[in-house]
Design a protein around this motif. Sequence first.
Motif, mmCIF file in Angstrom:
data_model
loop_
_atom_site.group_PDB
_atom_site.id
_atom_site.type_symbol
_atom_site.label_atom_id
_atom_site.label_comp_id
_atom_site.label_asym_id
_atom_site.label_seq_id
_atom_site.Cartn_x
_atom_site.Cartn_y
_atom_site.Cartn_z
ATOM 1 N N ALA A 83 0.838 -1.212 0.000
ATOM 2 C CA ALA A 83 0.000 0.000 0.000
ATOM 3 C C ALA A 83 0.869 1.258 0.000
ATOM 4 N N ALA A 84 1.949 1.240 0.757
ATOM 5 C CA ALA A 84 2.861 2.390 0.784
ATOM 6 C C ALA A 84 3.503 2.585 -0.583
ATOM 7 N N LYS A 85 3.900 1.506 -1.201
ATOM 8 C CA LYS A 85 4.507 1.586 -2.534
ATOM 9 C C LYS A 85 3.499 2.139 -3.540
ATOM 10 N N ALA A 86 2.263 1.650 -3.493
ATOM 11 C CA ALA A 86 1.218 2.135 -4.410
ATOM 12 C C ALA A 86 0.925 3.612 -4.157
ATOM 13 N N GLY A 87 0.912 4.033 -2.903
ATOM 14 C CA GLY A 87 0.671 5.431 -2.572
ATOM 15 C C GLY A 87 1.757 6.338 -3.117
ATOM 16 N N HIS A 88 3.001 5.903 -3.004
ATOM 17 C CA HIS A 88 4.112 6.695 -3.538
ATOM 18 C C HIS A 88 4.064 6.760 -5.066
ATOM 19 N N ILE A 89 3.724 5.655 -5.698
ATOM 20 C CA ILE A 89 3.591 5.659 -7.159
ATOM 21 C C ILE A 89 2.479 6.616 -7.569
ATOM 22 N N ALA A 90 1.359 6.609 -6.857
ATOM 23 C CA ALA A 90 0.251 7.533 -7.164
ATOM 24 C C ALA A 90 0.693 8.985 -6.997
ATOM 25 N N LEU A 91 1.444 9.272 -5.942
ATOM 26 C CA LEU A 91 1.959 10.634 -5.742
ATOM 27 C C LEU A 91 2.842 11.063 -6.911
ATOM 28 N N TYR A 92 3.773 10.222 -7.284
ATOM 29 C CA TYR A 92 4.674 10.551 -8.386
ATOM 30 C C TYR A 92 3.892 10.751 -9.677
ATOM 31 N N MET A 93 2.947 9.855 -9.956
ATOM 32 C CA MET A 93 2.162 9.972 -11.195
ATOM 33 C C MET A 93 1.375 11.280 -11.232
ATOM 34 N N LEU A 94 0.726 11.614 -10.130
ATOM 35 C CA LEU A 94 -0.060 12.849 -10.098
ATOM 36 C C LEU A 94 0.835 14.084 -10.170
ATOM 37 N N LEU A 95 2.042 13.993 -9.635
ATOM 38 C CA LEU A 95 2.970 15.125 -9.724
ATOM 39 C C LEU A 95 3.481 15.336 -11.151
#
Length: 176
Positions: A83-95
Amino acid sequence: MTMADDTDRYGRVSRVLHWGMALLILWQFLSAGAHFLLGDTAVEEFFWATHKPLGLLLFVLIFVRVLWALMNVSRRPQSVNAAAKAGHIALYMLLVIVPGLALLRQYGSGKSFEPFGIPLFSGFEGDETPWMVAPGDLLHSWLGWVLLAIILGHIFMVVWHRRSASQPDVLPRMWR
């Protein structure tokens, strides 16, 4: 503290990028909030004038950050869970996506864009290009608020991990 990351904590470059971008993102949301809540005021004008140039700076910095992360991928601290990995990927993608949509919209609008006085692209005469403008009109703001929600979730999880006896304290990885 070293420049590069290691398996226990992030290095100086990762920390500067993380906290510098955090401050820029905070400023972006202050400017968006002022634009939404305080339209046609001196406060809104002060903040909003910086929104596009700082958005471009964030757009550039996310690519620098991704490149740096890839260069350090084998040395970085491991994610706590999927979940932490997916959250970080989502942050990077949205940025990438949020300012990318804004740049596409700006270009398609026919208006020039000169952040920090640097001519990035000139405007053009005639009608705007709908296929470039429409995605930004539809999604830039909405995805920006989704980004804020994920950031708040990120902060919440850092605090939760810090206070939970059964979870590893992840804050020292990024803050000493």
